[in-house]
Design a protein around this motif. Structure first.
Motif, mmCIF file in Angstrom:
data_model
loop_
_atom_site.group_PDB
_atom_site.id
_atom_site.type_symbol
_atom_site.label_atom_id
_atom_site.label_comp_id
_atom_site.label_asym_id
_atom_site.label_seq_id
_atom_site.Cartn_x
_atom_site.Cartn_y
_atom_site.Cartn_z
ATOM 1 N N ARG A 151 -14.271 29.322 3.767
ATOM 2 C CA ARG A 151 -14.005 29.159 2.340
ATOM 3 C C ARG A 151 -15.271 28.812 1.548
ATOM 4 O O ARG A 151 -15.554 29.415 0.505
ATOM 5 C CB ARG A 151 -12.948 28.070 2.126
ATOM 6 C CG ARG A 151 -12.514 27.920 0.657
ATOM 7 C CD ARG A 151 -11.562 26.753 0.477
ATOM 8 N NE ARG A 151 -12.217 25.481 0.787
ATOM 9 C CZ ARG A 151 -11.909 24.720 1.830
ATOM 10 N NH1 ARG A 151 -10.959 25.097 2.668
ATOM 11 N NH2 ARG A 151 -12.531 23.583 2.045
ATOM 12 N N SER A 152 -16.043 27.852 2.045
ATOM 13 C CA SER A 152 -17.246 27.446 1.307
ATOM 14 C C SER A 152 -18.243 28.584 1.194
ATOM 15 O O SER A 152 -18.853 28.790 0.140
ATOM 16 C CB SER A 152 -17.905 26.241 2.003
ATOM 17 O OG SER A 152 -17.053 25.124 1.990
ATOM 18 N N GLU A 189 -18.313 19.964 7.116
ATOM 19 C CA GLU A 189 -18.262 21.206 6.356
ATOM 20 C C GLU A 189 -19.669 21.716 6.068
ATOM 21 O O GLU A 189 -20.599 20.944 5.832
ATOM 22 C CB GLU A 189 -17.505 20.989 5.034
ATOM 23 C CG GLU A 189 -16.016 20.758 5.243
ATOM 24 C CD GLU A 189 -15.228 20.851 3.949
ATOM 25 O OE1 GLU A 189 -15.857 21.051 2.880
ATOM 26 O OE2 GLU A 189 -14.000 20.741 4.004
ATOM 27 N N ARG A 190 -19.806 23.027 6.086
ATOM 28 C CA ARG A 190 -21.057 23.694 5.798
ATOM 29 C C ARG A 190 -20.888 24.394 4.445
ATOM 30 O O ARG A 190 -19.780 24.573 3.977
ATOM 31 C CB ARG A 190 -21.389 24.720 6.887
ATOM 32 C CG ARG A 190 -21.105 24.239 8.307
ATOM 33 C CD ARG A 190 -21.705 25.156 9.331
ATOM 34 N NE ARG A 190 -23.099 24.794 9.523
ATOM 35 C CZ ARG A 190 -23.519 23.943 10.464
ATOM 36 N NH1 ARG A 190 -22.668 23.377 11.285
ATOM 37 N NH2 ARG A 190 -24.776 23.646 10.589
ATOM 38 N N SER A 238 -17.591 27.505 8.066
ATOM 39 C CA SER A 238 -18.038 26.486 7.115
ATOM 40 C C SER A 238 -17.003 25.388 6.938
ATOM 41 O O SER A 238 -17.327 24.294 6.473
ATOM 42 C CB SER A 238 -18.325 27.138 5.753
ATOM 43 O OG SER A 238 -17.162 27.779 5.238
ATOM 44 N N ASN A 239 -15.752 25.654 7.294
ATOM 45 C CA ASN A 239 -14.660 24.692 7.083
ATOM 46 C C ASN A 239 -13.770 24.611 8.321
ATOM 47 O O ASN A 239 -12.550 24.763 8.244
ATOM 48 C CB ASN A 239 -13.834 25.093 5.857
ATOM 49 C CG ASN A 239 -14.680 25.246 4.614
ATOM 50 O OD1 ASN A 239 -15.224 26.319 4.361
ATOM 51 N ND2 ASN A 239 -14.823 24.172 3.854
ATOM 52 N N ASP A 284 -10.489 22.281 8.559
ATOM 53 C CA ASP A 284 -9.282 22.678 7.834
ATOM 54 C C ASP A 284 -8.396 23.612 8.651
ATOM 55 O O ASP A 284 -7.190 23.696 8.407
ATOM 56 C CB ASP A 284 -9.659 23.365 6.523
ATOM 57 C CG ASP A 284 -10.295 22.408 5.534
ATOM 58 O OD1 ASP A 284 -10.195 21.184 5.750
ATOM 59 O OD2 ASP A 284 -10.896 22.878 4.550
ATOM 60 N N ASN A 333 -5.872 21.293 10.851
ATOM 61 C CA ASN A 333 -5.218 20.119 10.273
ATOM 62 C C ASN A 333 -3.753 20.013 10.679
ATOM 63 O O ASN A 333 -3.223 18.913 10.855
ATOM 64 C CB ASN A 333 -5.327 20.155 8.743
ATOM 65 C CG ASN A 333 -6.690 19.713 8.264
ATOM 66 O OD1 ASN A 333 -7.424 19.036 8.999
ATOM 67 N ND2 ASN A 333 -7.052 20.077 7.042
ATOM 68 N N ASP A 348 -16.894 31.129 -1.314
ATOM 69 C CA ASP A 348 -16.986 30.612 -2.679
ATOM 70 C C ASP A 348 -18.406 30.686 -3.220
ATOM 71 O O ASP A 348 -18.615 30.805 -4.437
ATOM 72 C CB ASP A 348 -16.499 29.162 -2.738
ATOM 73 C CG ASP A 348 -14.986 29.049 -2.586
ATOM 74 O OD1 ASP A 348 -14.310 30.089 -2.660
ATOM 75 O OD2 ASP A 348 -14.496 27.919 -2.371
ATOM 76 N N VAL A 394 -9.725 30.357 5.150
ATOM 77 C CA VAL A 394 -9.847 28.921 5.377
ATOM 78 C C VAL A 394 -11.161 28.606 6.065
ATOM 79 O O VAL A 394 -11.926 27.738 5.631
ATOM 80 C CB VAL A 394 -8.662 28.396 6.208
ATOM 81 C CG1 VAL A 394 -8.860 26.932 6.567
ATOM 82 C CG2 VAL A 394 -7.358 28.591 5.453
ATOM 83 N N ALA A 395 -11.450 29.316 7.154
ATOM 84 C CA ALA A 395 -12.595 28.968 7.993
ATOM 85 C C ALA A 395 -13.926 29.130 7.277
ATOM 86 O O ALA A 395 -14.868 28.384 7.536
ATOM 87 C CB ALA A 395 -12.584 29.826 9.259
#
Length: 332
Positions: A109-110, A77-78, A48-49, A52, A55, A113, A106-107
């Motif tokens: 995270r969304s 981002e998803r 989803s990320n 990041d 970076n 959450d 990180v990968a």
């Protein structure tokens, strides 16, 4: 019509767009089956990320125009659109990912959450297709099977050139889309099982097999790998790989396979194995045993079943805990 207890799907198409089943009528049907039968839903998804993750890395993905490279590594981002609708309706129990659990925070995270759980589901191999076979004689000393594109060449190029320089005609390279001037024997079919599979025959006719990865997979942190290593080991091959760090968690370096820190070390390790048939045979036995125990697609399916059966709290990360007696090994 099937009235399933488990629904498996992919959240995205190969071009990263939302999957066709993420429409209102199909989601309504999934919700109905969840209510009537307790059906569980496990989906495969890209991170989803993704942005990041890289970076801090000096990989300019924009200069690689290979199909899929930019759409994968620079994807937005998803979740978005129908993916978000399915998640917010609570229709997904777990997300399956081939990436290493160390990067999930990180990968994904969304997704985490939003309460989704993510299971580490590494690549594996099909034990019904790949196996050692008998051949009358050795045809190649060193073998690499795989296709190439610009992004992969950025890592694989120095290894391929070093192997060609040292072993010349004793090094067999199969695959397509290699740069002009690279000596390749063309496409090698990989279909069927046992001695009917040309891939199995080529591995059996070679003393040492090589495994190589994309530049993003040989960074000094754990990200991902590919299926080829497990296929080679199921075939009983003595394998030398570039330094993909996740392999130290899934296999036993030095026993199941060798890891090389660069092209020169790879050449030296291949040379030593060529001079030591007993060690090659021992590596082939250990590598095959480890894959059969912990890295077949049947093992992955059983692990998914166990995770879903536990019905754990949402927003959890599940590692690739394998068959009894297997401990995840961490690279030093």
């Amino acid at each position: 019509a099937q009235r399933p207890d488990l629904f498996l799907g992919c959240l995205q198409r190969p071009d990263r767009s939302p999957a066709a089943w993420l429409n209102a009528s199909d989601l309504d049907a999934i919700e109905r089956h969840r209510g009537e039968r307790g059906m569980q839903v496990a989906v495969r998804s890209g991170p989803s990320n993704m942005g990041d993750l890289f970076n801090a890395e000096r990989i300019d993905f924009d200069r690689f125009h290979d199909a899929g490279v930019q759409s994968f590594y620079t994807q937005p981002e998803r979740p978005h659109g129908p993916e978000r609708s399915a998640i917010e309706r609570g229709l997904i129990d777990v997300v399956r990912s081939p990436f290493h659990r160390a990067c999930f925070g990180v990968a994904f995270r969304s997704f985490l959450d939003l309460g989704l759980s993510v299971i580490e589901e590494p690549h594996a191999a099909d034990a019904t297709r790949y196996e050692p076979i008998q051949t009358a004689e050795r045809v190649h000393d060193v073998l690499f099977v795989g296709n190439c594109w610009t992004f992969k060449w950025a890592n694989m190029g120095p290894y391929i050139e070093a192997l060609h320089d040292r072993f010349d005609g004793r090094f067999a390279l199969f695959g397509e889309r290699w740069p002009a001037g690279v000596r390749t024997r063309g496409r090698l079919e990989d279909a069927g099982g046992g001695d009917k599979n040309p891939f199995n025959r080529a591995v059996a006719a070679s003393a040492v097999s090589v495994a190589l990865h994309e530049p993003s997979q040989v960074l000094p942190w754990r990200f991902s790998g590919n299926e080829r290593v497990f296929k080679l080991l199921l075939c009983g091959a003595a394998v030398v790989s570039d330094p993909n760090p996740i392999l130290s968690d899934y296999l036993t370096p030095g026993d199941a396979l060798e890891l090389a820190d660069g092209p020169e070390q790879m050449v030296r390790k291949v040379e030593r194995l060529l001079d030591d048939p007993e060690r090659r045979a021992a590596m082939g036995r250990v590598g095959r045993e480890e894959v059969l125990r912990s890295h077949t697609y049947e093992v992955r399916a059983r692990r998914l079943r166990d995770v879903l059966g536990a019905r754990a709290d949402r927003g959890q990360v599940f590692g690739a805990v394998e068959a009894e007696g297997f401990e995840m090994r961490r690279a030093s």
